[in-house]
Motif scaffolding. Structure first.
Motif, mmCIF file in Angstrom:
data_model
loop_
_atom_site.group_PDB
_atom_site.id
_atom_site.type_symbol
_atom_site.label_atom_id
_atom_site.label_comp_id
_atom_site.label_asym_id
_atom_site.label_seq_id
_atom_site.Cartn_x
_atom_site.Cartn_y
_atom_site.Cartn_z
ATOM 1 N N PHE A 143 -5.254 11.849 21.951
ATOM 2 C CA PHE A 143 -6.356 10.902 22.111
ATOM 3 C C PHE A 143 -5.877 9.477 21.839
ATOM 4 O O PHE A 143 -6.234 8.541 22.570
ATOM 5 C CB PHE A 143 -7.494 11.250 21.148
ATOM 6 N N HIS A 144 -5.088 9.331 20.781
ATOM 7 C CA HIS A 144 -4.585 8.003 20.411
ATOM 8 C C HIS A 144 -3.768 7.403 21.555
ATOM 9 O O HIS A 144 -3.948 6.222 21.916
ATOM 10 C CB HIS A 144 -3.740 8.132 19.146
ATOM 11 N N ASP A 194 -7.464 21.807 22.405
ATOM 12 C CA ASP A 194 -6.191 21.611 23.093
ATOM 13 C C ASP A 194 -5.760 20.151 23.095
ATOM 14 O O ASP A 194 -4.625 19.835 23.465
ATOM 15 C CB ASP A 194 -6.297 22.110 24.537
ATOM 16 N N ILE A 195 -6.681 19.254 22.737
ATOM 17 C CA ILE A 195 -6.361 17.824 22.695
ATOM 18 C C ILE A 195 -6.238 17.405 21.238
ATOM 19 O O ILE A 195 -7.214 17.458 20.488
ATOM 20 C CB ILE A 195 -7.444 16.986 23.404
ATOM 21 N N GLY A 196 -5.069 16.989 20.840
ATOM 22 C CA GLY A 196 -4.851 16.590 19.461
ATOM 23 C C GLY A 196 -5.171 15.120 19.233
ATOM 24 O O GLY A 196 -5.419 14.351 20.171
ATOM 25 N N GLY A 238 -10.822 16.633 14.203
ATOM 26 C CA GLY A 238 -10.703 17.847 13.408
ATOM 27 C C GLY A 238 -9.961 17.540 12.121
ATOM 28 O O GLY A 238 -10.270 16.592 11.394
ATOM 29 N N SER A 239 -8.951 18.341 11.841
ATOM 30 C CA SER A 239 -8.143 18.107 10.642
ATOM 31 C C SER A 239 -6.933 17.236 10.926
ATOM 32 O O SER A 239 -6.190 16.882 10.001
ATOM 33 C CB SER A 239 -7.673 19.452 10.064
ATOM 34 N N GLY A 240 -6.722 16.868 12.191
ATOM 35 C CA GLY A 240 -5.561 16.056 12.540
ATOM 36 C C GLY A 240 -5.878 14.579 12.587
ATOM 37 O O GLY A 240 -7.018 14.168 12.783
#
Length: 714
Positions: A154-155, A148-150, A385-387
């Motif tokens: 985080f950035h 749920d956290i992209g 992840g992939s992001g």
């Protein structure tokens, strides 16, 4: 020849001709290295898309196992479909199937045992990675970052945290700088040879990140080919005082701070920078020259134990506890304050850091320009992840996960030590963890509290002027007194800034628990509890691994916890050691699969394990040997004295031996537990052929044999 072959050939030809290197600037040279490696790998090991199974096999289940499994299943079908009217044919088919089933079962067991044996041996020095493997075997695994956290979230969180600290310190006064002694400066780096570079390459750990064009293992194997090019790249960087931009690009991985934190909250994570191996190689080569200069000029802070050879969290806590025990032995009370910083590495001010390197440490010329290039213009993005987030140019901070970042942070905060000492208090630092000690008579506790509050105010102001922020929420205060003087400990809270902090009964200092009555009860209890928890997890996979693997797991995951900080347990009563000895007994019984009430002495003897009291003596004796041979921190070496070094005792027979001075203390249950007292007594009981060992390894071997013989002689 296709376009890829032509491009790879042209790049390799340019790479292998040193005369062509002059046509490239520093950034172009670094990019050429990356392009050459990438082109060669794309030519011979092209990337391809692989469809993964949803239910992966066991990691040890390879092609040979899979082929034998298919053969076993085929023979099983043949045996079951055999004509029962032909008894001989059916019996032969069944016999063949059962024989193959035994072969398949033996193969699986052998593959499993070999896999876990190699796995444990390769990861025994890194318990965190080893536990990941064990969790995989148990079918659990660590909690990944929440989906749920992209990456962009985080950035934004990491950026907002740093921006908040910078905003809260924007109105602070300008920082002050301690001047470097006259005549001490470093203006130029020494030129490096190919052998210098090759040696450091072979010392690199076998890990890499996605920024690397090839694995570190291949870099080591191709060292003879690549070292001349890398040496030219490094020397050009040092001579021009510039760091290639590609070396200053990092991606940040959010890492959960503690396993019990909520993975759905962004504040449960810390940012870890992932840098290329080549950039870390450059940092290692620079760090060697920087530390050599700082050590030679005696500019490193004596009471800072992080990221330094022969220093550790254990030596830091031994020093703090020794000071507390000596104060209590004199009848005083001790006050220990543990301070913490918020996002310390990420908020270091670049301008202040460069001025401190120049004014306080004597860096000038190309050296100072190189460090300016190193910290300025760095970029990073968050990868989850992939992001991935949008790249950001860093305006402050030194990268966590780098080689030079921690060293620069130590130099940045070294003035805290003299600031605390100006209040007649005793500091000790470990990275961003600050420990402040104060002592007083029972009638002066109010005065000590006031002095501590004023000191913390000035420390907070110093941090703000250097764009750092103290985290008062994580501040702990511990008053220490003997068991009979616990009633003299003040119960009033201590002012820390605008907050008031109540006195704790025990605190966790660098992984070791200290109690108010310095009995180490909390540390012993929690150590035993965590060791038994690890044993229960290992017991769950006992049938899946061999005895050698089981032994390696116990040593890596249980005995390492049991031995951590055990130098602080010197002089404790036997019933405290019995709690830890029960862990050792349970571990031995687990390895040999014996019952609870069977004698454990033969098992310990077969394993060649020392009992807990002897393990403490072993740690103390090793620390003394290190102190006597300049392999320990100065704050421990300075309190160890030989009898031969005292002029008034040179006529004694003991002056011709390696005997140490044992200071006279008032209380055997307090003062005699101090490091220099307990360790000196242990040392003086050792025979001369051990204390005179020519090397640390020889000393350890002889010491263990001596202590083992004394433990199991009966």
């Amino acid at each position: 020849m296709d376009i890829a072959d032509l491009r790879a050939g042209l790049l390799v030809s340019a790479f292998c001709r040193p005369d062509v290197w002059d046509d490239y600037d520093l950034d172009g040279l670094a990019q050429l290295y990356d392009d050459v490696i990438t082109a060669v790998l794309d030519r011979f090991v092209p990337s391809r898309t692989v469809r993964c199974r949803r239910r992966p096999s066991d990691p040890w289940f390879d092609v040979e196992c899979r082929a034998n499994k298919r053969l076993t299943r085929r023979l099983e079908r043949i045996a079951r479909q055999a004509n029962t009217s032909n008894a001989a044919s059916a019996a032969a088919a069944t016999a063949e199937w059962r024989a193959q089933r035994r072969v398949y079962r033996d193969l699986r067991n052998r593959k499993r045992e070999s896999f876990w044996q190699d796995k444990v041996e390769s990861e025994s020095s890194c318990p965190q990675r080893l536990w990941k493997s064990i969790d995989a075997l148990l079918g659990r695994g660590h909690v990944p970052p929440s989906r749920d956290i992209g990456a962009e979230t985080f950035h934004q969180f990491f950026e907002a945290k740093v921006a908040g600290v910078r905003a809260s310190t924007s109105d602070a006064p300008s920082p002050s700088f301690t001047p470097v002694p006259s005549g001490i400066q470093l203006s130029d780096f020494r030129s490096l040879t190919v052998n210098d570079v090759s040696r450091v390459i072979h010392q690199l750990p076998d890990k890499q990140c996605e920024s690397d064009p090839l694995p570190t293992r291949l870099l080591k194997e191709c060292c003879d080919i690549l070292a001349p090019f890398i040496a030219e790249l490094v020397n050009r960087s040092l001579s021009t005082g510039s760091v290639p931009a590609i070396f200053k690009a990092a991606y940040v991985t959010p890492l959960l701070k503690k396993p019990d934190l909520d993975p759905a909250e962004t504040h449960s994570y810390r940012p870890i920078s992932n840098l290329s191996v080549l950039s870390k190689l450059l940092e290692r080569l620079v760090a060697q020259q920087l530390l050599s200069y700082l050590n030679g000029a005696k500019l490193l802070p004596k009471l800072q134990s992080a990221y330094r050879a022969h220093h550790s969290t254990e030596t830091a806590v031994v020093k703090v506890l020794t000071d507390i025990l000596c104060a209590l032995d004199c009848g005083d009370l001790a006050m220990l304050t543990l301070l913490d910083l918020s996002a310390a590495f990420d908020t270091v001010d670049h301008t202040t850091l460069l001025r401190r390197l120049e004014k306080s440490y004597g860096l000038h010329g190309r050296v100072l320009r190189w460090f300016a290039s190193y910290i300025e213009g760095r970029t990073q993005f968050v990868r989850c992840g992939s992001g991935r987030s949008t790249p950001l140019i860093l305006r402050c901070g030194v990268p966590q996960g780098s080689v030079l970042g921690p060293i620069l942070f130590l130099l940045y905060t070294a003035d805290l030590i003299s600031l605390i000492e100006s209040h007649e208090l005793f500091p000790h630092l470990y990275a961003d963890d600050t420990q402040i000690l104060g002592f007083c008579s029972p009638s002066c506790t109010d005065s000590l509290q006031d002095v501590m509050s004023v000191c913390i105010d000035e420390v907070s102001l110093w941090m703000r002027s250097n764009r750092l922020q103290m985290n008062t929420i994580k501040t702990d205060i511990l008053w220490c007194a003997t068991s009979r003087r616990q009633h003299q400990i003040p119960q009033t809270p201590t002012r820390v800034g605008y907050d008031y902090v109540t006195t704790a009964r025990s605190v966790r200092d660098l992984g070791i628990y200290l109690d108010s009555d310095v009995t180490m009860t909390t540390h012993v209890t929690k150590t035993a509890s965590s060791c038994f928890a690890a044993l229960r997890q290992i017991r769950a996979i006992r049938r899946s691994v061999t005895r050698p693997v089981l032994l390696s797991l116990v040593v890596s995951l249980v005995l390492s916890r049991l031995d951590y900080g055990n130098a602080t347990l010197a002089g404790l009563p036997d019933y405290m050691f019995d709690k830890l000895q029960s862990v050792l007994n349970a571990a031995a019984r687990l390895i040999f699969s014996t019952r609870r009430y069977e004698s454990v002495t033969p098992l310990l003897r077969d394993l060649h394990w020392l009992r807990v009291p002897q393990r403490v003596e072993y740690k103390l004796a090793v620390l003394v040997y290190r102190c006597l041979h300049d392999l320990a921190p100065a704050y421990l070496s300075d309190v160890i004295r030989r009898v031969a070094d005292i002029s008034s005792r040179r006529r004694l027979r003991s002056s011709s031996t390696s005997a140490l001075v044992v200071p006279a203390m008032r209380r055997s249950t307090v003062g005699d537990r101090a490091f220099h007292v307990a360790a000196s007594r242990v040392w003086n009981r050792l025979p001369p052929h051990i204390t005179s060992a020519p090397s640390l390894q020889t000393f350890k071997k002889g010491l263990k044999s001596f202590l083992f013989g004394r433990s199991f002689s009966s």
